[in-house]
Design an enzyme around this catalytic site. Structure first.
Site, mmCIF file in Angstrom:
data_model
loop_
_atom_site.group_PDB
_atom_site.id
_atom_site.type_symbol
_atom_site.label_atom_id
_atom_site.label_comp_id
_atom_site.label_asym_id
_atom_site.label_seq_id
_atom_site.Cartn_x
_atom_site.Cartn_y
_atom_site.Cartn_z
ATOM 1 N N GLU A 1 0.807 -1.215 0.000
ATOM 2 C CA GLU A 1 0.000 0.000 0.000
ATOM 3 C C GLU A 1 0.843 1.270 0.000
ATOM 4 O O GLU A 1 0.491 2.254 -0.664
ATOM 5 C CB GLU A 1 -0.950 -0.011 1.196
ATOM 6 C CG GLU A 1 -2.114 -0.986 1.073
ATOM 7 C CD GLU A 1 -1.737 -2.426 1.370
ATOM 8 O OE1 GLU A 1 -2.562 -3.323 1.119
ATOM 9 O OE2 GLU A 1 -0.597 -2.646 1.864
ATOM 10 N N HIS B 1 -10.616 -5.881 8.486
ATOM 11 C CA HIS B 1 -11.555 -5.817 7.378
ATOM 12 C C HIS B 1 -12.810 -5.013 7.705
ATOM 13 O O HIS B 1 -13.721 -4.946 6.875
ATOM 14 C CB HIS B 1 -11.976 -7.226 6.945
ATOM 15 C CG HIS B 1 -10.881 -8.037 6.338
ATOM 16 N ND1 HIS B 1 -9.855 -8.556 7.100
ATOM 17 C CD2 HIS B 1 -10.635 -8.425 5.065
ATOM 18 C CE1 HIS B 1 -9.030 -9.239 6.312
ATOM 19 N NE2 HIS B 1 -9.493 -9.172 5.076
#
Length: 336
Positions: free
Chosen positions: A71, A140
């Protein structure tokens, strides 16, 4: 004060939020060749939630490209692309997956325009599926908006309707300021009628989704449907609740929020994120400062608990629900 616009029957379509986001990306890429989409599995797979489905097939892997699982590298690459005139749209696969990129975001994306006295804007849109309600495990289901709202230089946008998903994403991609675009993943599959040709209120404007005279529920993103449900259930108690959808956390539409609060005198801020230091704390503080003499009771908050996100079987206890919202409304010291 802005209220939800009427739809045109001729152009109305029915789709999910996921489909509306996909359409927004497609239309932005078709309209502007500088728009590039990048992220983990966004290419051939079409993204975990299929938001980027079909983009590589139509525009090629040069404009919708799969990246390594890194990322910080993804966002760092987007910074370079933006510096050379492109408009990258970055997908962070899940909310907590974005944390490795925070240094790039805080140190460079948010500050570059100020650092260069306006000469070098970074028109980057960072799409982040966020929030709970899908039975996701750790990393998540985070509601991480407070990290972004606290960082000067970023716009923070979170749609709650299908029409806003399309309109706000198009506006974010067109913006010369970097935008963190928080997509409420549990709303991806909800269907709604919408008109893609109808004007959508711009970034920085809240919309009153329901009018009432007793109190106002102030919310955004995944908590909007819950607040609308709570407002409907409140009728049984004799309460007539307004529901204000902020749509954008930064810039915050203080004018509209204050107008609604002053008109009813009571307010509850609702969001999924933990309460301490959350966006709701700032909203409540601002409303108390600006509307103090119009308030009949303190501005209350209904939020997630101050704990790490719980296991899937327990998340319904953590997320604000109708009962918790109505309990807060009942605490607003009703007086005739």
């Amino acid at each position: 004060m802005t209220t939800a616009p009427a739809r045109s029957a001729a152009a109305t379509r029915t789709s999910t939020m996921a489909q509306a986001l996909n359409t927004a990306l497609h239309d932005a890429m078709k309209a502007d060749p500088t728009v590039h989409v990048m992220g983990e599995d966004v290419g051939q797979l079409g993204g975990v939630f299929r938001i980027t489905d079909g983009l590589t097939a139509e525009f090629g892997p040069e404009r919708c490209l799969d990246t390594p699982l890194a990322e910080a590298g993804i966002l760092g690459t987007a910074i370079g692309m933006a510096m050379y005139g492109l408009r990258p749209v970055v997908e962070m696969q899940f909310d907590a997956f974005a944390y490795p990129a925070m240094e790039q975001l805080f140190s460079h994306v948010a500050k570059m325009r100020n650092r260069t006295a306006g000469k070098l804007p970074l028109p980057i849109t960072i799409r982040v599926p966020f929030g709970g309600g899908i039975g996701g495990v750790e990393h998540h289901s985070d509601a991480s908006e407070a990290y972004y709202t606290h960082t000067a230089g970023l716009h923070v946008v979170t749609p709650a309707t299908v029409a806003d998903a399309y309109g706000l994403l198009r506006a974010s991609i067109a913006s010369d300021d970097p935008v963190v675009f928080l997509e409420p993943k549990r709303l991806y599959w909800g269907k709604s009628e919408w008109d893609p040709t109808a004007p959508v209120e711009p970034i920085g404007k809240a919309v009153l989704r329901r009018t009432g005279r007793s109190a106002v529920l102030i919310t955004y993103g995944p908590s909007l449907p819950v607040c609308l449900e709570a407002a409907e259930a409140a009728k049984a108690e004799g309460w007539d609740l307004s529901v204000l959808d902020l749509r954008t956390l930064v810039p915050f539409d203080e004018e509209t929020a204050c107008e609604v609060v002053r008109s009813v005198g009571r307010a509850v801020v609702v969001h999924e994120a933990t309460g301490f230091g959350g966006a709701g704390a700032e909203i409540a503080a601002r409303l108390t400062e600006k509307c103090f003499h119009h308030l009949a009771a303190p501005v209350l908050r209904v939020t997630g608990f101050d704990i790490p996100y719980p296991p899937p079987m327990l998340e319904h206890h953590h997320l604000p629900g109708v009962d918790r919202i109505l309990d807060a409304v009942a605490r607003l010291q009703w007086e005739d």
